[in-house]
Each structure stands twice: as structure tokens, then as C-alpha cells.
Design a protein around this motif. Structure first.
Motif, PDB file in Angstrom:
ATOM      1  N   ASP B  11       0.838  -1.212   0.000  1.00  0.00           N
ATOM      2  CA  ASP B  11       0.000   0.000   0.000  1.00  0.00           C
ATOM      3  C   ASP B  11       0.866   1.252   0.000  1.00  0.00           C
ATOM      4  N   LEU B  15       1.355   4.258  -2.773  1.00  0.00           N
ATOM      5  CA  LEU B  15       1.238   5.672  -2.411  1.00  0.00           C
ATOM      6  C   LEU B  15       2.473   6.450  -2.880  1.00  0.00           C
ATOM      7  N   ARG B  25      -2.864  14.301  -3.495  1.00  0.00           N
ATOM      8  CA  ARG B  25      -3.514  13.649  -2.365  1.00  0.00           C
ATOM      9  C   ARG B  25      -2.573  12.613  -1.735  1.00  0.00           C
ATOM     10  N   ALA B  26      -1.829  11.904  -2.589  1.00  0.00           N
ATOM     11  CA  ALA B  26      -0.863  10.922  -2.092  1.00  0.00           C
ATOM     12  C   ALA B  26       0.247  11.620  -1.306  1.00  0.00           C
ATOM     13  N   ALA B  28      -0.017  14.362   0.392  1.00  0.00           N
ATOM     14  CA  ALA B  28      -0.565  14.730   1.700  1.00  0.00           C
ATOM     15  C   ALA B  28      -0.551  13.530   2.641  1.00  0.00           C
ATOM     16  N   ARG B  29      -0.889  12.347   2.108  1.00  0.00           N
ATOM     17  CA  ARG B  29      -0.944  11.163   2.971  1.00  0.00           C
ATOM     18  C   ARG B  29       0.456  10.744   3.428  1.00  0.00           C
ATOM     19  N   VAL B  30       1.437  10.858   2.530  1.00  0.00           N
ATOM     20  CA  VAL B  30       2.806  10.499   2.922  1.00  0.00           C
ATOM     21  C   VAL B  30       3.337  11.481   3.977  1.00  0.00           C
ATOM     22  N   THR B  32       1.554  12.947   6.148  1.00  0.00           N
ATOM     23  CA  THR B  32       0.901  12.560   7.401  1.00  0.00           C
ATOM     24  C   THR B  32       1.654  11.402   8.057  1.00  0.00           C
ATOM     25  N   THR B  33       2.132  10.481   7.240  1.00  0.00           N
ATOM     26  CA  THR B  33       2.959   9.383   7.763  1.00  0.00           C
ATOM     27  C   THR B  33       4.215   9.924   8.445  1.00  0.00           C
ATOM     28  N   ASP B  36       3.141  11.521  11.702  1.00  0.00           N
ATOM     29  CA  ASP B  36       2.749  10.545  12.725  1.00  0.00           C
ATOM     30  C   ASP B  36       3.968   9.853  13.332  1.00  0.00           C
ATOM     31  N   ARG B 122       1.936  22.897   3.226  1.00  0.00           N
ATOM     32  CA  ARG B 122       1.528  21.954   4.252  1.00  0.00           C
ATOM     33  C   ARG B 122       1.974  22.435   5.632  1.00  0.00           C
TER      34      ARG B 122
END
Lengths: 337, 337
Positions: B11, B15, B25-26, B28-30, B32-33, B36, B122
């Protein structure tokens, strides 16, 4: 790790005796030792003074530049003196090594207190200290605690992460805000809402103070709704209006601090805070020792430098580089067995 | 350390492919990883993206709250776009986890850019990240670098120690100041003079801008006298007046940034900065791994907790406590041999 030699230890012991006898000049010199961060001198200072501490109340005062933190801290110190409490202040100051900001600040701020032996104000920069302010500050607090001050105030610029961490370990943390320092988004950015036990809305005679206070109340309500503020049996941070330059609201602020102290004592949170503060210091020292091992071990330092060059030219990724340095350290631990 | 499982890795790889194909969008998700801070997911992200980076110019923009940093960053991004450069912005934001400041900030700030694929802004908080912003920020920069942005801008609140450290690793660091944010002592406190490659005196249409500029010049002269600024062959930080809300002075500011870049290239300092940046990241990762070892090893965590309780009740000093935890870790390293 090489220990300090006998002469240096005797000198340091003499200095520490003077600190315990209440001599201000010796106190200043010991705090310089803390600031300089020489590990072996520090270890000796902490070993002797730490057992003598644990009696001071530790207050954090934090906020953005320009809100009047220093003035408010001075006013709080003056009020505590009027209640016959002795006060030591550590003003954490991420100053330039060449600006002389810390020294200048001390001279300016000692005005009004310099004839009083019951108050001591010290600005601290992080120069030379491997672990930075997050290591130096709790140790400076420990020195003032052992020196017998009733209250030790740590004043920090509350927008940096390490400064927030420092403030968060106080018994009671006062977050100072002032009108006209930016809109509500700016306020949300302050990142200090979750560490505040008491809010001071300073410069409360200026326009916008009411707006700021209601924004703060709104944000606390939001935090309450999200479960982060004011659960059952927990503390709801009061908001106290102050005009620090004229001393207005300062008795009320100190009363709110006292009330929070009573709450901590009644709920047993005071002991939790002490353990948490200790845990933070010990964890920092562990990391500091690892840092020293890397820097002090020729092979590990070479491994770090070589791996970093490879990371920079993209032939190695940072995690793989960190693994190499760690393997080197583990190897040393095995050899040292 | 347990690796992520095959499905999760597949997954994540998918990404990362999308990020490299320019999908926002990808991206942004990376990020966030990264924010986190899950160590194994991060390790995989860094392992794949790090080799692809190294082409972006990295700019730091820092200053106290209220000087107009965000507005100036937006104006700089807009100007760089007009020069046909793509721009990624990381706004480091020590926000409250419950204030939602980061998200709100993004929405407000994307106005004017949201239809443009060549700019990406961001905000980042440090939630969950063990090493905090000093670890998360360089990794977020690496992601934007690998994603192909020509310029990566890191905007930080420049009064905290870790924020200054972050800014100090940029190729070029712009320190933003504004009139009316406090007197010269306050300015000396900013602690950012030594990291500034370029100064922006923002809100230059307000009274006090001239005074601020001459104070700055005076401070640079002082630093020069102390040997800290402008030695032979080194860079003398220019001071550029801006009114960011109207875009005034922004082309001049970007020209000063370009000039500093030329200076870095001509003196070979650019490569030094890259190695220094890498060294900082690797050293942080080493400490982060040690932190994880303490937290993840039941015995070491117990030793830390028990020792901290003894430190809190003054029966053990913090250095002796740190020794115990370190001995435990060394013991583990030996057992793991």
C-alpha cells in the motif's frame, strides 16, 4: 568518562558550600557551570545538590515574545517577596552567543530587586550544552531548589517545542497572552494551550483584551468538548487579567497559582509531576550520554561523519546510516563488557 | 524492530508511486505518515524517496509570531511561481493537538494557490513524533525534494531552539522581523541573528521600520566586531524591506536569496550544508532509536520508571539513574551479540 581531578573537585565543593551558605556570587558561578554543560562538573554538582532539593515550588511562565512575560515575572516575584517568600528566577533565553542578550537582560531586570537577597534572577542561554535548554533548565532549577528558594520560576518563550516541554514540567504553568499579538489563528498556533494551568491576559488595559479573553474561553470550551480540558476532577484553567507594568491583577494571579497548587496536593498530582519531571531529566541524560559516546569515540564519530557524507550524496539513506552508528556503539558496549 | 507487513508495504509503495507521479492527495498522505512518526513506515518511505532527492533548493523562513511570516512565505511562493519554479512549503507549527491550528492554517493559506499544481503548502505539527519537529521536518523536506519541487520552503517560528536548529540547516535562511514587536533587547532575544543569511524587515510601511533596520545593522556590526559575522570571504546578510501583504520587496528578497545561493555554490559551502544537514538527521535518528529501545524494552522502561521515582524522592541523583538505564541498554547490546 574521565572524572574531574581532585583540585577541581575541591574548588567546586568549596563553591557549592558557599551556595548552600546563601552566597549569591557562588550561585552565579554554579549556574554558569550548569549553562556550560561540562558533563563531569555537572555530574558532581548534581550529585551534591540533588539530595538537598525537593522543597521549592516550581512555576513556569511562558508566552510569545512581546506579551510582557519579563515584566509579569518581575511583578510576580515582587508580590511573592511581599508574602515573605524567597524567589529564584531562571529566564530561559535562546539568545545569540554574540548578542549578549542574557547578560544585558539580567542587568536590566535586576533593577528594583538588586538590594534584596531574597530574590535572584538569572537569564540562561544554551551555549555549549549538548542537550540544550531541555537539559540545562531542570538542572538550574535543581540548583535554586537546593539553594533554598521557596519559589523557583522558569520563564520561557513559549512557542518552541523544547521551551513548551520545559514549562510543562513545572508544578504550575502560567501562559501569558496579550491583545494585539495576532488573530485567533495565531493564538491557536501558540501550541501552549494544553500546558496552561493558569492564563494571564496581560496588557488588559489595551483594546482587544476582552476579545482575547473570550477567544481563550472559546478555545477552552472546544478543548473540553474534545476531552482535552476540564474532565471530572481535573483542573479548569482560570483566566486572570493583568497589567503587569502597574502590578494590577498580580495578587489575583498568584492566588490562582496557589489554588492550582492546592488542587495538585489534593489530587496527588503533585507527586506525579515530580516523578514525570525526574523521568524527563533522566531520559535526557541517557540520550546526552549516547551523544557523548558518539562524539567521544573516534570510530563512532568517524562512522557518523562518513555515513553522513554518503547520505548527502544519496548513496545511503539516513536510517541505514543510523544503523551503522548504532552497530558501532553496540560493538563498543560488547567490547567494554 | 518489527518491519511493516507485506500488505502495508505494498500500500505504501503504491502511495509513493503516486507521489512520484505528482499526485497531491498521495503527497498529503505520505506527509501525514512523516508527521505521525511510525518508525517502520517512515523507514520505508525514507529508504525509497531519499535516493531520489538532492535537487531542491531548501529555504528557511523564520521569525517571531506576528511579524507576518505566513504572508511573506505565501508572497515568496507566488513570486517563485511567476519565475516558473515549483514550490513546496512546510509550515512548522507547534500547535495544540486539539486546536486544529494546522488544518485551519492550511485552508486559509491555500487561498490564491489552490488551483495551481506547482505549489504545495503543508502545515506540520509534531504530534506523535518521538524526536519531535527536529526529526519530522527534514524528512518532510526530503519527501518534497524527492517529489520534484524546485524550492522547498521551511517556515518556522524562530524563537524556539529546535526551530532555530531546523532553520539553520536550510541552504538559505531568511529571518523576518517587523517594527513594533518590542525593543532592541527583545530583538537580541530572538536568538536567530546567527542563523540569518538574509533579513526581511517586513511591514516596512509601518513606523519604526527604519529604526528596526538600523538596530539590525548595529547588531550585525557588533557581531562583526566579535568575529561572528562577515569575516573575509564570508557572507554579510543583506537587509531587505518588504510589505508582504502587497508583495512589495518580494522580488528583491528572492534576488537576495538567489545571490546567497550563488555565494554558497562559489565557496563550496553548499556541499558542507548538505553534509551537515545529513549529519543532523542521522544523529537524531540514532537518538530516536535509543529512545525507542528504552521505551520498547520492558526492563529498560521499568528501570527508567523505578530510577525516576527514586530521583523524585531524592534517594538517587539523576546521573546515577541515567547510568542504571544505560547499563541496562549495554547489557541488552551484549546479550543481543
Amino acid at each position: 568518562v574521565p572524572a574531574i581531578d581532585d583540585d577541581a573537585r575541591a574548588d567546586l565543593d568549596d563553591l557549592l558550600d558557599q551556595v548552600l551558605a546563601g552566597r549569591r556570587r557562588a550561585l552565579a558561578r554554579v549556574l554558569t557551570t550548569v549553562e556550560d554543560g561540562d558533563p563531569e562538573r555537572l555530574r558532581h554538582v548534581v550529585g551534591r545538590l540533588h539530595p538537598l532539593g525537593g522543597t521549592a515550588r516550581i512555576l513556569g511562565i511562558t508566552g510569545s515574545p512581546g506579551v510582557g512575560k519579563s515584566t509579569l515575572t518581575n511583578a510576580v516575584a515582587a508580590h511573592l517577596r511581599s508574602l515573605d517568600r524567597t524567589v529564584g528566577v531562571i529566564a530561559v533565553d535562546p539568545s545569540s552567543p554574540f548578542s549578549g542578550g542574557a547578560l544585558l537582560g539580567d542587568r536590566v531586570r535586576m533593577q528594583g530587586h538588586h538590594a534584596d537577597e531574597g530574590v535572584y534572577i538569572r537569564s540562561m542561554a544554551a551555549r555549549g550544552h549538548l542537550g540544550g535548554l531541555s537539559l540545562a533548565t531542570p538542572q538550574a532549577v535543581m540548583v535554586l531548589d537546593a539553594a533554598g528558594f521557596d519559589d523557583v520560576v522558569v520563564e520561557t518563550v513559549g512557542v518552541g517545542q523544547s521551551e513548551v516541554e520545559v514549562a510543562a514540567t513545572a508544578d504550575t504553568t502560567v501562559v501569558v497572552m496579550a491583545p494585539g499579538m495576532g488573530d485567533s489563528i495565531q493564538a491557536a498556533k501558540a501550541g501552549v494551550l494544553e500546558v496552561a494551568d493558569v492564563f494571564a491576559v496581560n496588557k488588559a488595559d489595551q483594546s482587544g483584551a476582552g476579545k482575547l479573553e473570550s477567544e481563550l474561553r472559546g478555545m477552552l470550551e472546544m478543548g473540553h468538548a474534545a476531552g482535552a480540558v476540564g474532565g471530572e476532577g481535573t483542573w479548569w484553567p482560570p483566566i486572570v487579567r493583568t497589567v503587569a507594568v502597574r502590578g494590577e491583577g498580580i495578587p489575583e494571579l498568584v492566588a490562582a497559582i496557589d489554588e492550582h497548587g492546592d488542587h495538585l496536593a489534593a489530587t496527588g498530582r503533585a507527586d506525579d509531576l515530580r516523578v514525570r519531571r525526574a523521568e524527563q531529566v533522566v531520559a535526557q541524560l541517557v540520550l546526552d550520554r549516547v551523544r557523548q559516546r558518539v562524539a567521544g569515540d573516534g570510530d563512532a564519530a568517524d562512522a557518523l561523519a562518513a555515513a553522513s557524507r554518503q547520505v548527502a550524496d544519496r548513496s545511503l539513506d539516513p536510517y541505514a546510516a543510523a544503523d551503522r552508528v548504532l552497530d558501532m556503539l553496540d560493538h563498543r558496549a560488547r567490547d567494554g563488557a
